[in-house]
Scaffold this motif. Structure first.
Motif, mmCIF file in Angstrom:
data_model
loop_
_atom_site.group_PDB
_atom_site.id
_atom_site.type_symbol
_atom_site.label_atom_id
_atom_site.label_comp_id
_atom_site.label_asym_id
_atom_site.label_seq_id
_atom_site.Cartn_x
_atom_site.Cartn_y
_atom_site.Cartn_z
ATOM 1 N N THR A 77 0.831 -1.216 0.000
ATOM 2 C CA THR A 77 0.000 0.000 0.000
ATOM 3 C C THR A 77 0.860 1.259 0.000
ATOM 4 O OG1 THR A 77 -1.420 -1.254 1.489
ATOM 5 C CG2 THR A 77 -1.991 1.066 1.126
ATOM 6 N N LEU A 78 1.955 1.209 0.744
ATOM 7 C CA LEU A 78 2.796 2.403 0.885
ATOM 8 C C LEU A 78 4.057 2.332 0.024
ATOM 9 C CD1 LEU A 78 2.482 3.224 4.698
ATOM 10 C CD2 LEU A 78 1.046 3.923 2.781
ATOM 11 N N ALA A 79 3.987 1.597 -1.073
ATOM 12 C CA ALA A 79 5.114 1.558 -2.009
ATOM 13 C C ALA A 79 5.327 2.955 -2.593
ATOM 14 C CB ALA A 79 4.823 0.567 -3.127
ATOM 15 N N PHE A 80 6.530 3.212 -3.095
ATOM 16 C CA PHE A 80 6.835 4.517 -3.687
ATOM 17 C C PHE A 80 6.765 4.393 -5.202
ATOM 18 C CE2 PHE A 80 8.390 4.592 0.536
ATOM 19 C CZ PHE A 80 8.213 5.892 0.964
ATOM 20 N N ASP A 120 6.937 5.039 -9.168
ATOM 21 C CA ASP A 120 7.920 5.753 -9.986
ATOM 22 C C ASP A 120 7.440 5.786 -11.428
ATOM 23 O OD1 ASP A 120 10.084 6.961 -11.130
ATOM 24 O OD2 ASP A 120 11.585 5.706 -10.142
ATOM 25 N N THR A 121 6.608 6.801 -11.725
ATOM 26 C CA THR A 121 6.099 6.978 -13.084
ATOM 27 C C THR A 121 7.028 7.897 -13.873
ATOM 28 O OG1 THR A 121 4.864 8.985 -12.587
ATOM 29 C CG2 THR A 121 3.739 6.895 -12.162
ATOM 30 N N GLY A 122 8.060 8.422 -13.193
ATOM 31 C CA GLY A 122 8.951 9.384 -13.840
ATOM 32 C C GLY A 122 8.591 10.823 -13.498
ATOM 33 N N LEU A 163 4.987 11.794 -5.528
ATOM 34 C CA LEU A 163 5.007 12.188 -4.113
ATOM 35 C C LEU A 163 3.592 12.438 -3.611
ATOM 36 C CD1 LEU A 163 8.108 14.572 -3.899
ATOM 37 C CD2 LEU A 163 7.878 12.265 -2.935
ATOM 38 N N LEU A 164 2.778 13.122 -4.417
ATOM 39 C CA LEU A 164 1.392 13.373 -4.022
ATOM 40 C C LEU A 164 0.652 12.052 -3.820
ATOM 41 C CD1 LEU A 164 0.336 16.412 -6.235
ATOM 42 C CD2 LEU A 164 0.335 16.315 -3.719
ATOM 43 N N ALA A 165 0.819 11.122 -4.770
ATOM 44 C CA ALA A 165 0.117 9.838 -4.673
ATOM 45 C C ALA A 165 0.568 9.073 -3.424
ATOM 46 C CB ALA A 165 0.379 9.000 -5.931
ATOM 47 N N GLN A 166 1.888 9.035 -3.188
ATOM 48 C CA GLN A 166 2.369 8.271 -2.037
ATOM 49 C C GLN A 166 1.927 8.924 -0.736
ATOM 50 O OE1 GLN A 166 4.347 8.126 0.705
ATOM 51 N NE2 GLN A 166 4.356 5.882 0.815
ATOM 52 N N LEU A 167 2.036 10.249 -0.644
ATOM 53 C CA LEU A 167 1.650 10.928 0.598
ATOM 54 C C LEU A 167 0.145 10.807 0.848
ATOM 55 C CD1 LEU A 167 4.037 13.972 0.331
ATOM 56 C CD2 LEU A 167 3.879 12.479 2.333
ATOM 57 N N ARG A 168 -0.642 10.772 -0.214
ATOM 58 C CA ARG A 168 -2.089 10.573 -0.021
ATOM 59 C C ARG A 168 -2.369 9.174 0.514
ATOM 60 N NH1 ARG A 168 -3.372 13.902 -5.325
ATOM 61 N NH2 ARG A 168 -3.626 15.940 -4.322
ATOM 62 N N ALA A 169 -1.688 8.167 -0.041
ATOM 63 C CA ALA A 169 -1.852 6.787 0.460
ATOM 64 C C ALA A 169 -1.403 6.710 1.919
ATOM 65 C CB ALA A 169 -1.055 5.817 -0.405
ATOM 66 N N PHE A 170 -0.280 7.352 2.203
ATOM 67 C CA PHE A 170 0.278 7.331 3.559
ATOM 68 C C PHE A 170 -0.672 7.999 4.569
ATOM 69 C CE2 PHE A 170 3.040 9.860 6.556
ATOM 70 C CZ PHE A 170 3.394 8.813 7.384
ATOM 71 N N THR A 171 -1.159 9.204 4.231
ATOM 72 C CA THR A 171 -2.038 9.879 5.186
ATOM 73 C C THR A 171 -3.379 9.143 5.308
ATOM 74 O OG1 THR A 171 -2.738 11.435 3.465
ATOM 75 C CG2 THR A 171 -0.992 12.168 4.926
ATOM 76 N N HIS A 172 -3.800 8.460 4.240
ATOM 77 C CA HIS A 172 -5.016 7.648 4.352
ATOM 78 C C HIS A 172 -4.821 6.549 5.399
ATOM 79 C CE1 HIS A 172 -8.752 5.653 3.099
ATOM 80 N NE2 HIS A 172 -8.074 4.533 3.318
ATOM 81 N N VAL A 194 -1.364 17.942 2.505
ATOM 82 C CA VAL A 194 -0.489 17.116 1.669
ATOM 83 C C VAL A 194 -0.060 17.873 0.411
ATOM 84 C CG1 VAL A 194 -0.459 15.058 0.198
ATOM 85 C CG2 VAL A 194 -1.339 14.906 2.541
ATOM 86 N N THR A 195 -1.015 18.512 -0.231
ATOM 87 C CA THR A 195 -0.700 19.266 -1.444
ATOM 88 C C THR A 195 0.289 20.384 -1.149
ATOM 89 O OG1 THR A 195 -2.944 18.792 -2.189
ATOM 90 C CG2 THR A 195 -1.743 20.499 -3.396
ATOM 91 N N ALA A 196 0.060 21.093 -0.037
ATOM 92 C CA ALA A 196 0.945 22.200 0.323
ATOM 93 C C ALA A 196 2.354 21.703 0.635
ATOM 94 C CB ALA A 196 0.374 22.973 1.514
ATOM 95 N N LEU A 197 2.469 20.550 1.301
ATOM 96 C CA LEU A 197 3.795 19.998 1.621
ATOM 97 C C LEU A 197 4.634 19.846 0.353
ATOM 98 C CD1 LEU A 197 2.989 17.078 4.138
ATOM 99 C CD2 LEU A 197 4.045 19.282 4.681
ATOM 100 N N VAL A 198 4.026 19.251 -0.677
ATOM 101 C CA VAL A 198 4.757 18.972 -1.916
ATOM 102 C C VAL A 198 5.038 20.259 -2.684
ATOM 103 C CG1 VAL A 198 4.656 17.751 -4.126
ATOM 104 C CG2 VAL A 198 3.830 16.625 -2.037
ATOM 105 N N THR A 199 4.018 21.108 -2.814
ATOM 106 C CA THR A 199 4.197 22.370 -3.552
ATOM 107 C C THR A 199 5.264 23.247 -2.901
ATOM 108 O OG1 THR A 199 1.854 22.260 -4.103
ATOM 109 C CG2 THR A 199 2.968 24.364 -4.504
#
Lengths: 206, 206
Positions: free
Chosen positions: B82-85, B87-89, B95-104, B190-195
């Motif tokens: 579930t919390l894999a990282f 790598d679509t390039g 990062l957004l996808a992983q952090l969303r999975a993580f915070t979920h 989450v969005t703000a962290l990445v941006t």
């Protein structure tokens, strides 16, 4: 305290050295802060604080319902000046200065252990968690946010940035390394925190 | 296990259903993960895991010297996929996808409470702190750093950036809000962290 209708102490109420509650309170907090920063939380007991401050345990318990609340309030006041948020108008320099002071307290004084142990205990103690937020973290957050908002007003931080998120990406990142010490809290880390966040880690367009 | 000189099980050692240790270990970890994610840490005991997995308590204790070690190893394996990282390039999207999975996982499953209670207890339990780092956080850090280093190699992150600091400014910032819940862990955060971190919070030169 027996006060008259205008809030002044009633005649005679200062007899036998009676002092205003706020003054007594400030003295207790000062004594607690000294105890904490020299000896940590282990030696902090209501007995000891009563003896050192000359204030009855009953009064202490009335003002601070638990040892955690007493420690947090004492610690907040003990580090208030050292961990003030400077405002020279240069947000980068001020953040670096504040974070260096903060990491110094957290790694070179009992401050780090006091806070990490209280945060740790708060995970399974709802009253302590509430005390932590009310007496410490919410107030520290408010002071940091005030400094960051001023930088935003001066145009040093983009207008769309939520300053509360910056608190987590600077001080929160330090707490992360203190609580889960996989990596060191050193000056290179502090410098990188500020540089990464202010400048971004993507290459700048040429 | 009785193995021959080539590391193969000796004849007869698989009688009565004897299985390779690694297979048994994986089954135990799977059972522990299931228990944790459905019931949390309170119901996790060596007794119960022995009963559910059919492995003796002696063997369990040999592999995991404490309940904390067992829980951390089981939890790491339970969330690994579930919390894999990804790598679509595209590092920003990943990062957004992983952090969303993580915070979920941290806010909508027992995962958040499991980890915050273990981090909390680790502040006054040196063995648990070591187990936490060895069985959980150091491995999660390594996986995150691997993904970030790839982005750096592709020129999506500046070459001078220490990727370990980014771990603290992204996932560490989330842990900070989970451990000291002054502010919410939501999608805007989450969005703000990445941006903030990729683009920086200073105004970009026009």
């Amino acid at each position: 305290m027996a006060n008259d209708a205008n809030g002044r102490p009633a005649p005679g109420s200062r007899g036998r050295g009676r002092r205003p509650a706020e003054e007594v309170r400030a003295e207790v907090l000062h004594a607690v802060g000294e105890l904490l920063l020299t000896e940590g939380t282990a030696q902090l007991t209501f007995e000891r604080v009563a003896r050192v401050s000359g204030v009855s345990k009953t009064t202490l318990y009335k003002w601070w319902p638990s040892k955690g609340a007493l420690a947090l309030d004492g610690y907040f006041h003990a580090v208030e000046d050292t961990l003030a948020f400077p405002d020279t108008g240069d947000v980068r320099a001020d953040l670096l200065a504040q974070l260096r002071a903060f990491t110094h307290v957290m790694t070179r004084t009992p401050g780090g252990r006091i806070l990490t142990e209280l945060i740790g205990a708060a995970q399974t103690d709802a009253d302590l968690a509430t005390a932590y937020r009310q007496l410490y973290s919410a107030q520290r957050r408010a002071l940091a946010a005030e400094r960051l908002r001023h930088a935003r007003e001066l145009g040093q931080i983009r207008p769309d940035v939520d300053v509360q998120v910056l608190v987590d990406q600077l001080w929160g990142a330090v707490y992360h390394r203190l609580l889960i010490p996989d990596e060191p809290v050193d000056d290179a880390f502090v410098t990188a925190l500020v540089t990464n966040l202010l400048d971004g880690v993507c290459p700048r367009p040429a």
